[in-house]
Design a protein around this motif. Structure first.
Motif, PDB file in Angstrom:
ATOM      1  N   ILE A  27       0.847  -1.071   0.100  1.00 43.65           N
ATOM      2  CA  ILE A  27       0.053  -0.049  -0.114  1.00 43.65           C
ATOM      3  C   ILE A  27       0.779   1.253   0.007  1.00 43.65           C
ATOM      4  N   ASP A  28       1.915   1.374   0.872  1.00 47.37           N
ATOM      5  CA  ASP A  28       2.869   2.218   1.068  1.00 47.37           C
ATOM      6  C   ASP A  28       3.526   3.080  -0.414  1.00 47.37           C
ATOM      7  N   LYS A  29       3.609   1.930  -1.368  1.00 44.50           N
ATOM      8  CA  LYS A  29       4.009   2.086  -2.704  1.00 44.50           C
ATOM      9  C   LYS A  29       3.247   3.171  -3.429  1.00 44.50           C
ATOM     10  N   GLY A  30       1.870   3.267  -3.088  1.00 45.13           N
ATOM     11  CA  GLY A  30       0.843   3.935  -3.711  1.00 45.13           C
ATOM     12  C   GLY A  30       0.380   5.237  -2.799  1.00 45.13           C
ATOM     13  N   SER A  31       0.445   5.049  -1.545  1.00 46.40           N
ATOM     14  CA  SER A  31       0.028   6.260  -0.620  1.00 46.40           C
ATOM     15  C   SER A  31       0.516   5.802   0.608  1.00 46.40           C
ATOM     16  N   ASN A  32       1.361   6.761   0.972  1.00 50.65           N
ATOM     17  CA  ASN A  32       2.316   6.713   2.401  1.00 50.65           C
ATOM     18  C   ASN A  32       0.845   6.934   3.481  1.00 50.65           C
ATOM     19  N   LEU A  33       0.015   7.872   3.056  1.00 50.58           N
ATOM     20  CA  LEU A  33      -0.674   8.298   4.024  1.00 50.58           C
ATOM     21  C   LEU A  33      -1.775   7.135   4.414  1.00 50.58           C
ATOM     22  N   ILE A  34      -2.342   6.426   3.270  1.00 47.82           N
ATOM     23  CA  ILE A  34      -3.003   5.310   3.357  1.00 47.82           C
ATOM     24  C   ILE A  34      -2.405   4.122   4.298  1.00 47.82           C
ATOM     25  N   TRP A  35      -1.249   3.944   3.730  1.00 46.80           N
ATOM     26  CA  TRP A  35      -0.458   3.009   4.382  1.00 46.80           C
ATOM     27  C   TRP A  35      -0.237   3.249   6.071  1.00 46.80           C
ATOM     28  N   ASP A  36       0.010   4.440   6.450  1.00 46.24           N
ATOM     29  CA  ASP A  36      -0.087   5.068   7.861  1.00 46.24           C
ATOM     30  C   ASP A  36      -1.419   4.402   8.543  1.00 46.24           C
ATOM     31  N   TYR A  37      -2.236   4.906   7.797  1.00 46.31           N
ATOM     32  CA  TYR A  37      -3.573   4.279   8.255  1.00 46.31           C
ATOM     33  C   TYR A  37      -3.704   2.776   8.340  1.00 46.31           C
ATOM     34  N   ALA A  38      -3.409   2.265   7.442  1.00 46.71           N
ATOM     35  CA  ALA A  38      -3.536   0.781   7.481  1.00 46.71           C
ATOM     36  C   ALA A  38      -2.552  -0.025   8.230  1.00 46.71           C
ATOM     37  N   GLU A  39      -1.501   0.596   8.659  1.00 51.73           N
ATOM     38  CA  GLU A  39      -0.600   0.110   9.434  1.00 51.73           C
ATOM     39  C   GLU A  39      -1.084   0.254  11.128  1.00 51.73           C
ATOM     40  N   ASN A  40      -1.524   1.328  11.079  1.00 52.70           N
ATOM     41  CA  ASN A  40      -2.405   1.556  12.531  1.00 52.70           C
ATOM     42  C   ASN A  40      -3.454   0.439  12.880  1.00 52.70           C
ATOM     43  N   LEU A  41      -4.277   0.230  11.581  1.00 54.16           N
ATOM     44  CA  LEU A  41      -5.251  -0.818  12.062  1.00 54.16           C
ATOM     45  C   LEU A  41      -4.856  -2.158  11.976  1.00 54.16           C
ATOM     46  N   LEU A  42      -3.828  -2.569  11.714  1.00 55.67           N
ATOM     47  CA  LEU A  42      -2.783  -3.710  11.687  1.00 55.67           C
ATOM     48  C   LEU A  42      -2.413  -3.845  13.022  1.00 55.67           C
ATOM     49  N   ASN A  43      -1.934  -2.746  13.758  1.00 57.82           N
ATOM     50  CA  ASN A  43      -1.362  -2.678  15.089  1.00 57.82           C
ATOM     51  C   ASN A  43      -2.571  -2.742  16.044  1.00 57.82           C
ATOM     52  N   GLU A  44      -3.533  -2.141  15.734  1.00 60.13           N
ATOM     53  CA  GLU A  44      -4.784  -2.450  16.578  1.00 60.13           C
ATOM     54  C   GLU A  44      -5.488  -3.491  16.688  1.00 60.13           C
ATOM     55  N   SER A  45      -5.372  -4.248  15.456  1.00 58.30           N
ATOM     56  CA  SER A  45      -5.788  -6.075  15.215  1.00 58.30           C
ATOM     57  C   SER A  45      -5.086  -6.582  16.128  1.00 58.30           C
ATOM     58  N   VAL A  46      -3.819  -6.456  16.337  1.00 54.77           N
ATOM     59  CA  VAL A  46      -2.985  -7.221  17.141  1.00 54.77           C
ATOM     60  C   VAL A  46      -3.521  -7.025  18.624  1.00 54.77           C
ATOM     61  N   GLU A  47      -3.764  -5.842  18.950  1.00 56.83           N
ATOM     62  CA  GLU A  47      -4.111  -5.336  20.473  1.00 56.83           C
ATOM     63  C   GLU A  47      -5.367  -5.930  20.722  1.00 56.83           C
ATOM     64  N   LYS A  48      -6.237  -6.052  19.663  1.00 58.54           N
ATOM     65  CA  LYS A  48      -7.513  -6.643  19.885  1.00 58.54           C
ATOM     66  C   LYS A  48      -7.666  -8.002  20.195  1.00 58.54           C
ATOM     67  N   GLY A  49      -6.791  -8.700  19.471  1.00 58.36           N
ATOM     68  CA  GLY A  49      -6.383 -10.231  19.323  1.00 58.36           C
ATOM     69  C   GLY A  49      -7.168 -10.872  18.483  1.00 58.36           C
ATOM     70  N   ILE A  50      -7.389  -9.926  17.162  1.00 60.78           N
ATOM     71  CA  ILE A  50      -7.775 -10.556  15.943  1.00 60.78           C
ATOM     72  C   ILE A  50      -6.667 -10.792  14.981  1.00 60.78           C
ATOM     73  N   LEU A  51      -5.497 -10.597  15.076  1.00 60.80           N
ATOM     74  CA  LEU A  51      -4.297 -10.827  14.379  1.00 60.80           C
ATOM     75  C   LEU A  51      -3.173 -10.941  15.258  1.00 60.80           C
ATOM     76  N   THR A  52      -2.462 -12.311  15.024  1.00 60.83           N
ATOM     77  CA  THR A  52      -1.390 -12.675  15.875  1.00 60.83           C
ATOM     78  C   THR A  52      -0.133 -12.590  15.466  1.00 60.83           C
ATOM     79  N   LYS A  53       0.676 -12.046  16.535  1.00 61.00           N
ATOM     80  CA  LYS A  53       2.168 -11.843  16.211  1.00 61.00           C
ATOM     81  C   LYS A  53       2.777 -13.326  16.574  1.00 61.00           C
ATOM     82  N   ARG A  54       3.929 -13.892  15.702  1.00 67.94           N
ATOM     83  CA  ARG A  54       4.504 -14.755  15.787  1.00 67.94           C
ATOM     84  C   ARG A  54       5.438 -15.000  17.234  1.00 67.94           C
ATOM     85  N   ASN A  55       5.961 -13.704  17.548  1.00 65.22           N
ATOM     86  CA  ASN A  55       6.961 -13.592  18.541  1.00 65.22           C
ATOM     87  C   ASN A  55       6.494 -12.422  19.430  1.00 65.22           C
TER      88      ASN A  55
END
Length: 198
Positions: free
Chosen positions: A170-198
């Motif tokens: 996403i970052d290659k097309g839009s840095n701003l949208i990637w910042d938003y998307a990356e935040n969503l991914l991190n929030e998803s980890v905090e909410k437990g709907i996306l798991t980190k391996r380590n």
């Protein structure tokens, strides 16, 4: 001659109706129903003109919309490959290239050549237009999965690292949208709907 062109164009229009039957793994927002390729392409095209101002560089919006409307037409022949599939390469370009020539080849020569060229540009992902189009293609399923409590990430046990690697495009097309998307991914980890391996 003009009537001959019309017949070819109508044949193409009938053929691409099959896109409506290609089921994707991702489900509609806040839903249990799988999205089909036609719905996906329509949604991306609208996203492109709504979000165009956030592109890293000035884009040819009409070309981006064309890319997004046609990018999955090849799946009529090649089928949809899940982005996280470990057995089949998501970039099954040989199968898809053959499909592009057959399906777009139904059209009159000049239109067929234009659409094949646009499709190939999207697949390579090297131009400004293709980078933005691909960022839309990566962004929509991320929004869907976060709306569905993890959606296909949970269903297919996809971890944060795999999702991050695919979505970073996403970052290659839009840095701003990637910042938003990356935040969503991190929030998803905090909410437990996306798991980190380590």
């Amino acid at each position: 001659m003009q009537f001959e062109s019309l017949l070819k164009q109508v044949d193409f229009i009938k053929e691409i109706d099959k896109v409506k039957y290609i089921q994707r793994k991702t489900k509609l927002f806040n839903s249990e129903r799988n999205e089909n390729d036609a719905e996906h392409s329509w949604h991306l095209a609208i996203m492109a003109f709504v979000l165009a101002e956030h592109s890293n560089e000035k884009i040819d919006l009409l070309k981006v919309i064309k890319m997004l409307l046609i990018h999955d037409i090849v799946e009529i022949d090649a089928g949809d490959t899940f982005i996280y599939d470990t057995l089949k390469n998501h970039k099954n370009t040989e199968e898809e290239s053959k499909a592009s020539k057959r399906i777009f080849g139904i059209l009159p020569k000049n239109q067929a050549e234009e659409l094949i060229q646009i499709w190939e540009e999207f697949e390579k992902g090297e131009t400004i237009d293709a980078k933005f189009a691909k960022s839309m293609d990566r962004f929509e399923p991320l929004l869907q999965n976060t709306s569905n409590n993890g959606g296909t990430w949970k269903e297919f046990n996809i971890d944060y690292e795999k999702v991050y690697k695919k979505k970073k495009e996403i970052d290659k097309g839009s840095n701003l949208i990637w910042d938003y998307a990356e935040n969503l991914l991190n929030e998803s980890v905090e909410k437990g709907i996306l798991t980190k391996r380590n």
